[in-house]
Scaffold this motif. Structure first.
Motif, PDB file in Angstrom:
ATOM      1  N   VAL A   1     -20.204 -10.231 -17.632  1.00 16.62           N
ATOM      2  CA  VAL A   1     -20.538 -10.918 -18.880  1.00 16.62           C
ATOM      3  C   VAL A   1     -20.765 -12.405 -18.619  1.00 16.62           C
ATOM      4  O   VAL A   1     -21.757 -12.994 -19.072  1.00 16.62           O
ATOM      5  CB  VAL A   1     -19.415 -10.714 -19.930  1.00 16.62           C
ATOM      6  N   ALA A   2     -19.846 -13.022 -17.869  1.00 17.57           N
ATOM      7  CA  ALA A   2     -19.964 -14.455 -17.577  1.00 17.57           C
ATOM      8  C   ALA A   2     -21.227 -14.749 -16.775  1.00 17.57           C
ATOM      9  O   ALA A   2     -21.944 -15.724 -17.051  1.00 17.57           O
ATOM     10  CB  ALA A   2     -18.730 -14.935 -16.821  1.00 17.57           C
ATOM     11  N   GLY A   3     -21.504 -13.909 -15.775  1.00 19.79           N
ATOM     12  CA  GLY A   3     -22.695 -14.117 -14.975  1.00 19.79           C
ATOM     13  C   GLY A   3     -23.973 -13.973 -15.783  1.00 19.79           C
ATOM     14  O   GLY A   3     -24.930 -14.739 -15.610  1.00 19.79           O
ATOM     15  N   THR A   4     -23.977 -12.989 -16.686  1.00 20.63           N
ATOM     16  CA  THR A   4     -25.151 -12.792 -17.543  1.00 20.63           C
ATOM     17  C   THR A   4     -25.357 -13.976 -18.475  1.00 20.63           C
ATOM     18  O   THR A   4     -26.487 -14.453 -18.671  1.00 20.63           O
ATOM     19  CB  THR A   4     -24.992 -11.493 -18.351  1.00 20.63           C
ATOM     20  N   TYR A   5     -24.264 -14.471 -19.054  1.00 21.50           N
ATOM     21  CA  TYR A   5     -24.358 -15.635 -19.936  1.00 21.50           C
ATOM     22  C   TYR A   5     -24.855 -16.855 -19.156  1.00 21.50           C
ATOM     23  O   TYR A   5     -25.709 -17.618 -19.636  1.00 21.50           O
ATOM     24  CB  TYR A   5     -23.001 -15.920 -20.565  1.00 21.50           C
ATOM     25  N   LEU A   6     -24.346 -17.013 -17.936  1.00 16.47           N
ATOM     26  CA  LEU A   6     -24.764 -18.144 -17.112  1.00 16.47           C
ATOM     27  C   LEU A   6     -26.244 -18.014 -16.734  1.00 16.47           C
ATOM     28  O   LEU A   6     -26.983 -19.011 -16.726  1.00 16.47           O
ATOM     29  CB  LEU A   6     -23.896 -18.209 -15.856  1.00 16.47           C
ATOM     30  N   HIS A   7     -26.684 -16.804 -16.442  1.00 12.88           N
ATOM     31  CA  HIS A   7     -28.093 -16.576 -16.140  1.00 12.88           C
ATOM     32  C   HIS A   7     -28.965 -16.961 -17.330  1.00 12.88           C
ATOM     33  O   HIS A   7     -30.022 -17.587 -17.173  1.00 12.88           O
ATOM     34  CB  HIS A   7     -28.303 -15.110 -15.756  1.00 12.88           C
ATOM     35  N   ARG A   8     -28.539 -16.584 -18.532  1.00  8.65           N
ATOM     36  CA  ARG A   8     -29.299 -16.942 -19.731  1.00  8.65           C
ATOM     37  C   ARG A   8     -29.313 -18.451 -19.953  1.00  8.65           C
ATOM     38  O   ARG A   8     -30.300 -19.020 -20.427  1.00  8.65           O
ATOM     39  CB  ARG A   8     -28.711 -16.242 -20.956  1.00  8.65           C
ATOM     40  N   LEU A   9     -28.197 -19.113 -19.623  1.00  6.44           N
ATOM     41  CA  LEU A   9     -28.107 -20.559 -19.798  1.00  6.44           C
ATOM     42  C   LEU A   9     -29.046 -21.288 -18.831  1.00  6.44           C
ATOM     43  O   LEU A   9     -29.760 -22.221 -19.230  1.00  6.44           O
ATOM     44  CB  LEU A   9     -26.665 -21.019 -19.554  1.00  6.44           C
ATOM     45  N   LEU A  10     -29.058 -20.846 -17.579  1.00  5.71           N
ATOM     46  CA  LEU A  10     -29.806 -21.568 -16.548  1.00  5.71           C
ATOM     47  C   LEU A  10     -31.252 -21.114 -16.439  1.00  5.71           C
ATOM     48  O   LEU A  10     -32.106 -21.887 -15.998  1.00  5.71           O
ATOM     49  CB  LEU A  10     -29.110 -21.405 -15.197  1.00  5.71           C
TER      50      LEU A  10
ATOM     51  N   PRO B   1     -33.431 -19.435 -19.052  1.00 10.29           N
ATOM     52  CA  PRO B   1     -33.677 -18.831 -20.365  1.00 10.29           C
ATOM     53  C   PRO B   1     -34.993 -18.087 -20.475  1.00 10.29           C
ATOM     54  O   PRO B   1     -35.141 -17.224 -21.344  1.00 10.29           O
ATOM     55  CB  PRO B   1     -33.638 -20.036 -21.313  1.00 10.29           C
ATOM     56  N   ALA B   2     -35.942 -18.390 -19.612  1.00  8.75           N
ATOM     57  CA  ALA B   2     -37.245 -17.719 -19.698  1.00  8.75           C
ATOM     58  C   ALA B   2     -37.316 -16.467 -18.834  1.00  8.75           C
ATOM     59  O   ALA B   2     -38.329 -15.755 -18.866  1.00  8.75           O
ATOM     60  CB  ALA B   2     -38.354 -18.686 -19.292  1.00  8.75           C
ATOM     61  N   SER B   3     -36.279 -16.199 -18.064  1.00  8.53           N
ATOM     62  CA  SER B   3     -36.299 -15.061 -17.147  1.00  8.53           C
ATOM     63  C   SER B   3     -35.854 -13.781 -17.843  1.00  8.53           C
ATOM     64  O   SER B   3     -35.151 -13.808 -18.858  1.00  8.53           O
ATOM     65  CB  SER B   3     -35.384 -15.328 -15.944  1.00  8.53           C
TER      66      SER B   3
END
Length: 573
Positions: free
Chosen positions: A521-530, A532-534
């Motif tokens: 969950v944390a990794g997914t949230y961080l991926h979305r934060l860094l 966002p267009a991916s």
């Protein structure tokens, strides 16, 4: 269904933030309230929402009475909130739910979060009653001992509910334009003016601001006063409820317009500190707003997950359709991040109340950050949940319209989003609050040693440096540019903080044998934060069942998300 039992994030957070004794003590109430919220309380909330309160201005004999009649369902919910679970009293006095001392704010906000998943409107009187007791305890405990006892009563016959009257027609955001006048009669004061938006309008104890003669202009000239509904002789105080507001949401609870017609009032604390005292009350209420938004997000997520699992589309459950999974995953991670920030803020409020000055500075900025971002997120998540349910989501027979209506409230009451963002800017200018936030959560990331967590922490530490640089650059620009840019920056600061808290919780859960779900969950949230267009990480989409329900996931799933973070060429600044 039990709203507490079905939430994979709540109990592990409480495990980390509460002492073992407090964690054990809260469990029976958590389970009971979770069951009530998913059943009886939810049915009462639907009934009260469909039957809003009514104002009776005159009695049969023509005398002014200004009574607000609530549906019996609302009264039953009030009994559960104020008496059975003591949600307004528990952080003020011992004995509530068996606590030997006042319960931690983490307990209060954790239980309230479960309650609000069923009933939003009543949370406003709960919060204002709680906040009124807090202000009186902080600034005039001896003078208002009887009022504090009434505000913190857990017996409905002894209970007095609280309200906060600030908004006037000409002075909503600009509190310094408050025109209500206070007059000193020697033995007492009276107030004359008009309050445009008063929630829990039939409260027993009102705290309000009024202009004190000779004290100056703007907010300097405002004193805080307590206005009781009944005078010492038992007669009605001389203020009028002119009408009730026909609100979009929070319909179970009465909001109205009030005319103070030489109303009897008692000064609270030093009159020169009126605005500062009200700001203290506002800050706690703002954190309550963020908590309520997090609760609405969680209910919206639960409704969406349950619906999509039951709804077959083109030969398989809607939940298993790839695009629906990509819709649900951000909703779930946003809801968990919001809960983490709310409970972290509650924990820092506990530390602040215990005398920790660092925590006091931190909670001063965490509160507007939480209100700004979490309340905005709730509008999007509840709207997405309505669409997921399709046509039924737009029909009042289902809970989605109520969730959506209520979600818009958090971004308006106790300061609209722009007001809150400017408050963050004020904290940055005066106290370098962005530095304090970055230093606090970066230092906690530095302490993460688990080999599965550490690489994520390194990625996030680099982003914290970027956030500090952005904050310093913002403060180097003109005042107009600062104000124009603070909304985007406040949102990014809040989301970066939430990413840190998710990762910290992931480390805790791994260390305590709860598996790698939270790390995913944390990794997914961080991926979305860094990024966002991916596209969302495939590994997380494949594990959506366990992300939604709880349970362990393969460590390789989190590692796959890390590979995306470490291998990408572009990091969103």
């Amino acid at each position: 269904m039990n709203f507490a039992d079905s939430d994979p994030a709540l109990r592990p957070l409480l495990d980390r933030l509460l002492s073992p004794a407090d964690r054990e003590r809260v469990e029976p109430a958590l389970h009971e309230l979770g069951e009530l919220a998913a059943g009886e309380l939810d049915r009462l909330a639907a009934t009260a929402d469909a039957h809003p309160p009514r104002l009776r201005q005159y009695g049969p004999d023509g005398q002014r009475i200004d009574e607000v009649d609530h549906h019996p369902a609302y009264d039953q919910m009030a009994q559960l909130a104020f008496a059975r679970f003591g949600l307004a009293a528990m952080s003020h006095r011992p004995g509530v739910l068996g606590w030997p001392a006042p319960a931690p704010h983490v307990v209060k906000f954790g239980l309230s979060y479960v309650f609000v998943q069923a009933e939003f409107g009543l949370a406003c009187p709960l919060s204002m009653t709680d906040s009124a007791a807090r202000i009186l305890r902080m600034f005039a405990p001896d003078e208002f001992a009887a009022e504090i006892a009434a505000l913190t009563a857990s017996d409905m016959e002894d209970l007095a509910t609280g309200a906060m009257l600030m908004t006037e027609k000409q002075g909503g955001t600009d509190v310094g334009r408050t025109a209500t006048e206070a007059t000193d009669h020697g033995t007492h004061w009276t107030l004359r003016g008009h309050k445009w938006f008063a929630s829990n309008v039939s409260a027993d104890i009102i705290l309000t601001l009024a202009r004190v003669p000779g004290q100056g202009e703007g907010t300097r000239g405002l004193g805080m006063f307590l206005v009781p509904r009944l005078l010492p002789d038992g007669s009605r105080n001389s203020y009028r409820i002119d009408r009730l507001k026909d609100k979009l949401g929070s319909r179970s609870m009465a909001s109205g317009e009030v005319t103070l017609d030489d109303a009897f009032a008692v000064p609270v604390g030093e009159l020169t500190n009126g605005f500062r005292q009200m700001a203290e009350m506002l800050n706690v209420s703002r954190l309550s707003n963020a908590m309520r938004a997090a609760a609405l997000m969680r209910r919206a997520v639960l409704e969406s997950v349950e619906h999509t699992r039951r709804r077959p589309v083109f030969g398989k459950a809607l939940f298993d359709q790839p695009l629906m999974r990509a819709t649900l995953l951000p909703m779930i991670t946003d809801a968990e991040a919001a809960l983490g920030l709310v409970l972290e803020s509650a924990a820092r409020l506990d530390d602040s109340d215990a005398g920790d000055q660092t925590a006091r500075s931190l909670i001063r900025v965490l509160t507007p950050l939480a209100k700004y971002t979490v309340c905005k997120q709730a509008r999007g998540v509840t709207g997405e949940a309505m669409e997921i349910r399709g046509g039924n989501g737009y029909i009042e027979d289902w809970v989605n319209p109520r969730l959506l209506r209520d979600a818009h409230l958090g971004s308006i009451w106790e300061g609209s989003s722009n007001v809150i963002a400017l408050d963050v800017l004020r904290c940055m200018r005066r106290e370098s609050a962005h530095q304090a936030v970055a230093e606090t959560y970066a230092s906690r990331l530095h302490d993460m040693a688990d080999p599965g967590v550490r690489p994520f922490a390194e990625v996030l530490l680099a982003h914290w440096k970027s956030m500090l640089d952005r904050g310093e650059h913002l403060l180097s620009t003109s005042p107009a540019e600062q104000e124009a840019g603070i909304g985007v920056y406040a949102d990014a600061l809040a989301r970066t903080t939430m990413a840190s808290l998710l990762l910290e919780q992931a480390a805790h859960e791994i260390a305590n044998g709860l598996g790698h779900r939270k790390l995913l969950v944390a990794g997914t949230y961080l991926h979305r934060l860094l990024r966002p267009a991916s596209a969302l990480p495939t590994a997380a989409l494949e594990q959506l069942d366990r992300i939604a329900d709880g349970g362990d996931v393969p460590p390789e799933a989190a590692r796959a998300v890390l590979d995306l973070l470490e291998g990408g060429a572009h990091v969103h600044g």
